[in-house]
Design a protein around this motif. Structure first.
Motif, PDB file in Angstrom:
ATOM      1  N   HIS A 165       0.808  -1.222   0.000  1.00  0.00           N
ATOM      2  CA  HIS A 165       0.000   0.000   0.000  1.00  0.00           C
ATOM      3  C   HIS A 165       0.842   1.273   0.000  1.00  0.00           C
ATOM      4  O   HIS A 165       0.301   2.356  -0.239  1.00  0.00           O
ATOM      5  CB  HIS A 165      -0.935  -0.011   1.215  1.00  0.00           C
ATOM      6  CG  HIS A 165      -1.994   1.047   1.145  1.00  0.00           C
ATOM      7  ND1 HIS A 165      -2.961   1.074   0.151  1.00  0.00           N
ATOM      8  CD2 HIS A 165      -2.243   2.140   1.933  1.00  0.00           C
ATOM      9  CE1 HIS A 165      -3.752   2.114   0.342  1.00  0.00           C
ATOM     10  NE2 HIS A 165      -3.337   2.778   1.408  1.00  0.00           N
TER      11      HIS A 165
ATOM     12  N   ASP B 201      -7.952   6.509   0.564  1.00  0.00           N
ATOM     13  CA  ASP B 201      -7.549   6.479   1.971  1.00  0.00           C
ATOM     14  C   ASP B 201      -8.227   7.604   2.749  1.00  0.00           C
ATOM     15  O   ASP B 201      -8.663   7.406   3.891  1.00  0.00           O
ATOM     16  CB  ASP B 201      -6.031   6.633   2.097  1.00  0.00           C
ATOM     17  CG  ASP B 201      -5.311   5.293   2.246  1.00  0.00           C
ATOM     18  OD1 ASP B 201      -5.967   4.244   2.151  1.00  0.00           O
ATOM     19  OD2 ASP B 201      -4.084   5.313   2.451  1.00  0.00           O
TER      20      ASP B 201
ATOM     21  N   LYS C 160     -11.884   6.583   3.358  1.00  0.00           N
ATOM     22  CA  LYS C 160     -11.944   5.456   4.292  1.00  0.00           C
ATOM     23  C   LYS C 160     -11.500   5.864   5.693  1.00  0.00           C
ATOM     24  O   LYS C 160     -12.181   5.579   6.687  1.00  0.00           O
ATOM     25  CB  LYS C 160     -11.066   4.326   3.764  1.00  0.00           C
ATOM     26  CG  LYS C 160     -10.824   3.164   4.720  1.00  0.00           C
ATOM     27  CD  LYS C 160      -9.972   2.100   4.055  1.00  0.00           C
ATOM     28  CE  LYS C 160      -8.620   2.614   3.645  1.00  0.00           C
ATOM     29  NZ  LYS C 160      -7.798   1.612   2.928  1.00  0.00           N
ATOM     30  N   HIS C 161     -10.369   6.536   5.787  1.00  0.00           N
ATOM     31  CA  HIS C 161      -9.802   6.856   7.096  1.00  0.00           C
ATOM     32  C   HIS C 161     -10.574   7.941   7.821  1.00  0.00           C
ATOM     33  O   HIS C 161     -10.658   7.928   9.057  1.00  0.00           O
ATOM     34  CB  HIS C 161      -8.334   7.252   6.942  1.00  0.00           C
ATOM     35  CG  HIS C 161      -7.454   6.101   6.570  1.00  0.00           C
ATOM     36  ND1 HIS C 161      -6.232   6.261   5.958  1.00  0.00           N
ATOM     37  CD2 HIS C 161      -7.630   4.755   6.718  1.00  0.00           C
ATOM     38  CE1 HIS C 161      -5.687   5.070   5.754  1.00  0.00           C
ATOM     39  NE2 HIS C 161      -6.513   4.142   6.203  1.00  0.00           N
TER      40      HIS C 161
ATOM     41  N   GLU D 200      -9.016  -6.028  12.243  1.00  0.00           N
ATOM     42  CA  GLU D 200      -8.711  -5.588  10.885  1.00  0.00           C
ATOM     43  C   GLU D 200      -8.170  -6.760  10.091  1.00  0.00           C
ATOM     44  O   GLU D 200      -7.207  -7.410  10.498  1.00  0.00           O
ATOM     45  CB  GLU D 200      -7.711  -4.436  10.901  1.00  0.00           C
ATOM     46  CG  GLU D 200      -7.478  -3.852   9.532  1.00  0.00           C
ATOM     47  CD  GLU D 200      -6.766  -2.515   9.551  1.00  0.00           C
ATOM     48  OE1 GLU D 200      -6.311  -2.087   8.477  1.00  0.00           O
ATOM     49  OE2 GLU D 200      -6.651  -1.908  10.628  1.00  0.00           O
TER      50      GLU D 200
ATOM     51  N   SER E 291      -4.679   2.433   8.798  1.00  0.00           N
ATOM     52  CA  SER E 291      -5.786   2.223   9.735  1.00  0.00           C
ATOM     53  C   SER E 291      -5.345   1.618  11.069  1.00  0.00           C
ATOM     54  O   SER E 291      -5.919   1.968  12.107  1.00  0.00           O
ATOM     55  CB  SER E 291      -6.892   1.385   9.088  1.00  0.00           C
ATOM     56  OG  SER E 291      -6.371   0.368   8.279  1.00  0.00           O
TER      57      SER E 291
ATOM     58  N   LEU F  89     -12.781  -3.791  10.454  1.00  0.00           N
ATOM     59  CA  LEU F  89     -12.517  -3.202   9.147  1.00  0.00           C
ATOM     60  C   LEU F  89     -12.062  -4.304   8.197  1.00  0.00           C
ATOM     61  O   LEU F  89     -11.093  -5.016   8.466  1.00  0.00           O
ATOM     62  CB  LEU F  89     -11.430  -2.125   9.254  1.00  0.00           C
ATOM     63  CG  LEU F  89     -10.968  -1.514   7.919  1.00  0.00           C
ATOM     64  CD1 LEU F  89     -12.116  -0.798   7.219  1.00  0.00           C
ATOM     65  CD2 LEU F  89      -9.786  -0.571   8.139  1.00  0.00           C
TER      66      LEU F  89
ATOM     67  N   ASP G 141     -10.701  -4.697   4.481  1.00  0.00           N
ATOM     68  CA  ASP G 141     -10.095  -3.779   3.516  1.00  0.00           C
ATOM     69  C   ASP G 141      -9.113  -4.529   2.618  1.00  0.00           C
ATOM     70  O   ASP G 141      -7.923  -4.235   2.605  1.00  0.00           O
ATOM     71  CB  ASP G 141      -9.383  -2.664   4.311  1.00  0.00           C
ATOM     72  CG  ASP G 141      -8.718  -1.635   3.420  1.00  0.00           C
ATOM     73  OD1 ASP G 141      -9.104  -1.529   2.242  1.00  0.00           O
ATOM     74  OD2 ASP G 141      -7.801  -0.947   3.904  1.00  0.00           O
TER      75      ASP G 141
ATOM     76  N   TRP H 208     -14.440  -1.650   3.016  1.00  0.00           N
ATOM     77  CA  TRP H 208     -14.023  -0.710   1.969  1.00  0.00           C
ATOM     78  C   TRP H 208     -13.969  -1.441   0.640  1.00  0.00           C
ATOM     79  O   TRP H 208     -13.597  -2.615   0.572  1.00  0.00           O
ATOM     80  CB  TRP H 208     -12.647  -0.117   2.258  1.00  0.00           C
ATOM     81  CG  TRP H 208     -12.215   0.776   1.124  1.00  0.00           C
ATOM     82  CD1 TRP H 208     -12.558   2.082   0.933  1.00  0.00           C
ATOM     83  CD2 TRP H 208     -11.429   0.400  -0.017  1.00  0.00           C
ATOM     84  NE1 TRP H 208     -12.026   2.550  -0.252  1.00  0.00           N
ATOM     85  CE2 TRP H 208     -11.334   1.540  -0.851  1.00  0.00           C
ATOM     86  CE3 TRP H 208     -10.800  -0.782  -0.408  1.00  0.00           C
ATOM     87  CZ2 TRP H 208     -10.632   1.529  -2.056  1.00  0.00           C
ATOM     88  CZ3 TRP H 208     -10.100  -0.802  -1.613  1.00  0.00           C
ATOM     89  CH2 TRP H 208     -10.020   0.353  -2.417  1.00  0.00           C
ATOM     90  N   TYR H 209     -14.332  -0.734  -0.435  1.00  0.00           N
ATOM     91  CA  TYR H 209     -14.210  -1.308  -1.771  1.00  0.00           C
ATOM     92  C   TYR H 209     -13.928  -0.185  -2.776  1.00  0.00           C
ATOM     93  O   TYR H 209     -14.304   0.973  -2.570  1.00  0.00           O
ATOM     94  CB  TYR H 209     -15.495  -2.058  -2.172  1.00  0.00           C
ATOM     95  CG  TYR H 209     -16.754  -1.216  -2.134  1.00  0.00           C
ATOM     96  CD1 TYR H 209     -17.219  -0.546  -3.268  1.00  0.00           C
ATOM     97  CD2 TYR H 209     -17.492  -1.079  -0.959  1.00  0.00           C
ATOM     98  CE1 TYR H 209     -18.366   0.229  -3.231  1.00  0.00           C
ATOM     99  CE2 TYR H 209     -18.642  -0.310  -0.919  1.00  0.00           C
ATOM    100  CZ  TYR H 209     -19.069   0.340  -2.052  1.00  0.00           C
ATOM    101  OH  TYR H 209     -20.203   1.124  -2.012  1.00  0.00           O
TER     102      TYR H 209
ATOM    103  N   SER I 186     -14.344   5.658  -4.251  1.00  0.00           N
ATOM    104  CA  SER I 186     -14.135   4.857  -3.041  1.00  0.00           C
ATOM    105  C   SER I 186     -15.483   4.600  -2.399  1.00  0.00           C
ATOM    106  O   SER I 186     -16.347   5.486  -2.352  1.00  0.00           O
ATOM    107  CB  SER I 186     -13.221   5.627  -2.074  1.00  0.00           C
ATOM    108  OG  SER I 186     -13.170   5.013  -0.801  1.00  0.00           O
TER     109      SER I 186
ATOM    110  N   ILE J 234     -17.655   2.680   0.983  1.00  0.00           N
ATOM    111  CA  ILE J 234     -17.701   2.088   2.324  1.00  0.00           C
ATOM    112  C   ILE J 234     -19.106   1.544   2.534  1.00  0.00           C
ATOM    113  O   ILE J 234     -20.090   2.243   2.267  1.00  0.00           O
ATOM    114  CB  ILE J 234     -17.386   3.140   3.408  1.00  0.00           C
ATOM    115  CG1 ILE J 234     -15.932   3.589   3.353  1.00  0.00           C
ATOM    116  CG2 ILE J 234     -17.735   2.611   4.802  1.00  0.00           C
ATOM    117  CD1 ILE J 234     -14.948   2.618   3.943  1.00  0.00           C
TER     118      ILE J 234
END
Length: 258
Positions: free
Chosen positions: A6, A15, A18-19, A40, A99, A158, A160, A191-192, A234, A236
């Motif tokens: 990543h 990011d 998501k974050h 995670e 994350s 999470l 991911d 997340w996708y 992105s 979620i």
């Protein structure tokens, strides 16, 4: 399956989406004086240097956290910005938290964390970056099945993955349904990527919407990282979304749209 790293994409627009939502949820959940579990499935290395050769090669962070900071997309007291400030105080001005470090910022004594990372180098870096978490060098989906329902039962997961394995799109709805049956109070966060040329993510999200009609979907769009790049947004999906998350997701989506 073990090729994804990543560091080339850390801090990008996906990011940021998501974050920002993850930090908001963890901030919300840790306001109550009750212990929490954080799980995670695909943790990565946890800490990234945006000045590294890998990050500068793609420069994707400029369109993510860089643009957010220069445009003041998030106020200084936003949970993500607080976590970012804390990480940079400890690791330098070019540091960016994955994350696991965002979670570490919010988790308290008495909370627990399970982090899975299968890539050997990423796992070794994760072990150096985080403290107090239980690290698992194994498939993240298998780890999640093994540790749920967790102790304490209150908590967040999470999910991911990199989606390098295209079969993940078809398997994830069943996986989340299995986890939800075992852990009906868990906040499950998926997340996708939003892709331009295939409908795998659309089918997956539609299936999740049928299985979890009270779930929350948040999607944002942004220009591709480079011409021809397939990711144009992105997404979620949250099972058991915390109260107020829909408003925060709508506010963030409006920032991206602006």
């Amino acid at each position: 399956m073990l090729s994804y790293q990543h560091i080339y994409h850390a801090g990008n627009a996906a990011d940021l989406h998501k974050h920002a939502l993850l930090a908001w949820m963890l901030d919300y959940l840790t306001r109550k004086d009750k212990p929490l579990s954080y799980i995670e499935t695909h943790a990565g290395r946890g800490l990234y240097d945006l000045a590294s050769a890998e990050a500068r090669k793609t420069a994707e962070a400029e369109a993510g956290i860089g643009r957010a900071e220069s445009g003041q997309w998030l106020p200084p007291d936003h949970p993500l910005m607080r976590a970012l400030h804390d990480v940079r105080q400890r690791h330098g001005a070019s540091a960016y938290p994955g994350s696991p470090l965002i979670a570490q910022h919010f988790l308290r004594p008495g909370d627990t964390a399970h982090l899975a990372e299968l890539h050997p180098a990423e796992h070794d870096a994760l072990a150096q970056a985080v403290r107090g978490a239980k690290l698992h060098r194994q498939d993240g989906f298998a780890m999640a099945q093994a540790v749920t329902p967790p102790t304490p039962r209150r908590g967040l997961m999470l999910v991911d993955p990199s989606y390098e394995v295209k079969a993940d799109y078809g398997a994830i709805p069943g996986f989340l349904s299995d986890i939800a049956r075992k852990w009906n109070v868990g906040v499950l966060v998926l997340w996708y990527p939003v892709l331009s040329d295939i409908n795998l993510q659309t089918t997956m999200v539609d299936t999740l919407g049928t299985a979890f009609p009270d779930g929350l979907k948040s999607e944002v769009r942004f220009p591709p990282a480079k011409p021809g790049h397939g990711m144009v947004g992105s997404g979620i999906f949250v099972v058991n979304p915390p109260w107020g998350l829909a408003d925060e997701a709508a506010r963030l989506a409006a920032v991206f749209a602006g």
